[in-house]
Scaffold this active site. Sequence first.
Site, PDB file in Angstrom:
ATOM      1  N   SER A  75     -12.611 -23.950  -2.257  1.00 17.78           N
ATOM      2  CA  SER A  75     -13.679 -23.823  -2.886  1.00 17.78           C
ATOM      3  C   SER A  75     -13.867 -23.996  -4.350  1.00 17.78           C
ATOM      4  O   SER A  75     -14.742 -24.520  -4.938  1.00 17.78           O
ATOM      5  CB  SER A  75     -14.462 -22.430  -2.479  1.00 17.78           C
ATOM      6  OG  SER A  75     -14.721 -22.338  -1.160  1.00 17.78           O
ATOM      7  N   ARG A 118     -22.767 -32.401  11.415  1.00 11.31           N
ATOM      8  CA  ARG A 118     -22.964 -30.909  11.039  1.00 11.31           C
ATOM      9  C   ARG A 118     -24.397 -31.008  10.050  1.00 11.31           C
ATOM     10  O   ARG A 118     -24.869 -32.226   9.778  1.00 11.31           O
ATOM     11  CB  ARG A 118     -21.891 -30.619  10.163  1.00 11.31           C
ATOM     12  CG  ARG A 118     -20.485 -30.360  10.682  1.00 11.31           C
ATOM     13  CD  ARG A 118     -19.490 -30.082   9.877  1.00 11.31           C
ATOM     14  NE  ARG A 118     -19.623 -28.669   9.209  1.00 11.31           N
ATOM     15  CZ  ARG A 118     -18.866 -28.195   8.390  1.00 11.31           C
ATOM     16  NH1 ARG A 118     -17.856 -29.048   8.036  1.00 11.31           N
ATOM     17  NH2 ARG A 118     -19.250 -26.875   7.791  1.00 11.31           N
ATOM     18  N   GLN A 173     -22.901 -22.966   0.345  1.00 16.00           N
ATOM     19  CA  GLN A 173     -23.192 -24.198  -0.035  1.00 16.00           C
ATOM     20  C   GLN A 173     -24.501 -24.867  -0.229  1.00 16.00           C
ATOM     21  O   GLN A 173     -24.911 -25.490  -1.121  1.00 16.00           O
ATOM     22  CB  GLN A 173     -22.658 -25.088   1.407  1.00 16.00           C
ATOM     23  CG  GLN A 173     -20.906 -25.078   1.545  1.00 16.00           C
ATOM     24  CD  GLN A 173     -20.575 -25.764   2.770  1.00 16.00           C
ATOM     25  OE1 GLN A 173     -21.459 -26.223   3.315  1.00 16.00           O
ATOM     26  NE2 GLN A 173     -19.501 -25.937   2.979  1.00 16.00           N
ATOM     27  N   ASP A 207     -14.123 -17.905   6.931  1.00 18.34           N
ATOM     28  CA  ASP A 207     -13.352 -19.152   7.138  1.00 18.34           C
ATOM     29  C   ASP A 207     -11.958 -18.372   7.847  1.00 18.34           C
ATOM     30  O   ASP A 207     -11.141 -19.297   8.426  1.00 18.34           O
ATOM     31  CB  ASP A 207     -12.898 -19.802   5.791  1.00 18.34           C
ATOM     32  CG  ASP A 207     -14.169 -20.725   5.485  1.00 18.34           C
ATOM     33  OD1 ASP A 207     -15.067 -20.958   6.298  1.00 18.34           O
ATOM     34  OD2 ASP A 207     -13.898 -21.146   4.120  1.00 18.34           O
ATOM     35  N   ARG A 213     -15.864 -23.245  16.086  1.00 29.58           N
ATOM     36  CA  ARG A 213     -14.545 -22.762  16.086  1.00 29.58           C
ATOM     37  C   ARG A 213     -14.804 -21.353  17.286  1.00 29.58           C
ATOM     38  O   ARG A 213     -13.667 -20.998  17.775  1.00 29.58           O
ATOM     39  CB  ARG A 213     -14.583 -22.106  14.813  1.00 29.58           C
ATOM     40  CG  ARG A 213     -14.342 -23.006  13.890  1.00 29.58           C
ATOM     41  CD  ARG A 213     -13.648 -22.744  12.329  1.00 29.58           C
ATOM     42  NE  ARG A 213     -13.111 -23.656  11.527  1.00 29.58           N
ATOM     43  CZ  ARG A 213     -13.025 -23.662   9.959  1.00 29.58           C
ATOM     44  NH1 ARG A 213     -13.638 -22.617   9.415  1.00 29.58           N
ATOM     45  NH2 ARG A 213     -12.701 -24.551   9.619  1.00 29.58           N
TER      46      ARG A 213
HETATM   47  C1  S3P Z   1     -17.793 -22.963   1.318  1.00 30.01           C
HETATM   48  C2  S3P Z   1     -18.643 -22.170   1.956  1.00 30.01           C
HETATM   49  C3  S3P Z   1     -18.756 -21.725   3.354  1.00 30.01           C
HETATM   50  C4  S3P Z   1     -17.263 -22.063   3.919  1.00 30.01           C
HETATM   51  C5  S3P Z   1     -16.575 -23.155   3.699  1.00 30.01           C
HETATM   52  C6  S3P Z   1     -16.376 -23.519   2.088  1.00 30.01           C
HETATM   53  C7  S3P Z   1     -17.870 -23.373  -0.043  1.00 30.01           C
HETATM   54  O1  S3P Z   1     -19.514 -22.581   4.068  1.00 30.01           O
HETATM   55  O2  S3P Z   1     -17.302 -21.882   5.137  1.00 30.01           O
HETATM   56  O3  S3P Z   1     -15.305 -23.588   4.191  1.00 30.01           O
HETATM   57  O4  S3P Z   1     -17.091 -24.007  -0.624  1.00 30.01           O
HETATM   58  O5  S3P Z   1     -19.043 -23.248  -0.567  1.00 30.01           O
HETATM   59  P1  S3P Z   1     -21.140 -22.013   4.149  1.00 30.01           P
HETATM   60  O6  S3P Z   1     -21.659 -21.807   2.853  1.00 30.01           O
HETATM   61  O7  S3P Z   1     -21.746 -23.040   5.038  1.00 30.01           O
HETATM   62  O8  S3P Z   1     -21.069 -20.643   4.663  1.00 30.01           O
END
Ligand code: S3P
Length: 466
Positions: free
Chosen positions: A54, A154, A201, A351, A382
């Site tokens: 991230s 997705r 995200q 995750d 998952r």
């Molecule tokens: C992430 C946010 C998470 C996570 C993903 C990485 C990020 O998803 O599951 O692996 O880097 O912002 P969501 O924001 O959809 O929860």
Amino acid sequence: MKGIERLGALQEDKEVVTLVCPGRETPDGPSTGAVRVEPASGLRGVIRVPGDKSISHRAVIMGAMAEGETVVEGFLAGLDTLATLDAFRALGVNIDCPEEGRLVIRGSGAGGLRAPSAAIDARNSGTTARLLAGLLSSVPVECVITGDDSLRKRPMARVVDPLRLMGADIVYQGAESRLPLRIRGARLKGIEYATPVPSAQVKSALLLAGLNADGPTTVVETAVSRDHTERMLRAFGAEMTASPTPGGGERVTIEPGVLKARTVRVPGDISSAAFFMAAAAVTPGSEIVIENVGVNSTRTGILTVLGRMGARIGTEREDTGEAEVESRVEVAHGALKGIDLNGAELLRAIDEFPVICVLAAFAHGTTTISGAGELRVKESDRIEAMAGSLKSIGAQCVERPDGIVIEGTSGRPLRGGRVESRGDHRIAMAMAVAALNTESGIEIDGASCADVSFPGFFGLLDGVRR
Ligand code: S3P
């Protein structure tokens, strides 16, 4: 390798295209190579894990948007983060990799991007697709964002809907709410938006769009998702405020502004470290030290989960003076007990669901994970993937619409067998951890997708096994 055998040649989906560092090539997209992981009689060693996925994405994004030279240390050269790096190169940003893990990004602000000559391919990376959708809606370029088969299934409406409220010009080129997206950058207006589901995200997409909007942009979450974007934006000089909301949520506001280049040090990824923590916790005779684990409090659910399950775990914080905090983490084998997991703690370990399922499969008693419907729209479904994989190696579990119930073996090994990664890096690695405590080992089809977040995973695992 000692207990890990690669079965057959890796079959690449596409030709090799990405040049990470001069002279180094990285395969483009998950491949289908199978790996067999044998049982182990313990794991021992002191290891470091690759950079946080991230944070690596965000370091490239902010470096590209800032004015001046940004240096990134500890960058993860995984397939997902390379998709972000390639996207910005295609958008005209000069990015060098003078040595492994080190990037030099010469950004020239929001106005410095140029339209790419082809569609931006986010490959398997939801973070790339969604964060770029936000940012690119607000800068003067026109582009298409697409992805691999998994990413094109997705949901994208979660970012497109609020961006449209800001005035973004985004069109679905195919099915509603799916990639590919055509984006024509526009002058956006700041809004206040309450996210229906907490998502880093979505929050990050809106904050990045808000940086170039005509007024403040506020995102309100009912529970706090990972806050790497906020920390890094502040470190790059953005004007931001955050305040708690009743019930454990947060309200984050960004003012439009310009970012200033800086040096970013990326800590090791706790989500990658989690596989080694779990491997040590469930494999008799194990003791593992992981030196560089990023322990941002929005990500440390795995540490509290291990603690509540009764694992032998210790942490020692290392003060690096950076926006993100690191810790040395030690885990030894011990008896685990089943737990209930949901709510904010689950969000802080979202995750780690696959590897928590593996911990649960060897615990004493029942583990119930609920409120986890989001896991059905990750790199794979998952919940289905873990329920199916665990059953096929002899574990007892029941899939629920929003989670899973797992009956542990009280430490006894599972049978083992053959599983399919479904192209999902975290399923492949979680099942490799499970294999260490089986009678016959596990053959994992499509295991090389581990490279999405953890290049070198199988080699590192082999290096610490006894
Ligand atoms: C992430 C946010 C998470 C996570 C993903 C990485 C990020 O998803 O599951 O692996 O880097 O912002 P969501 O924001 O959809 O929860």
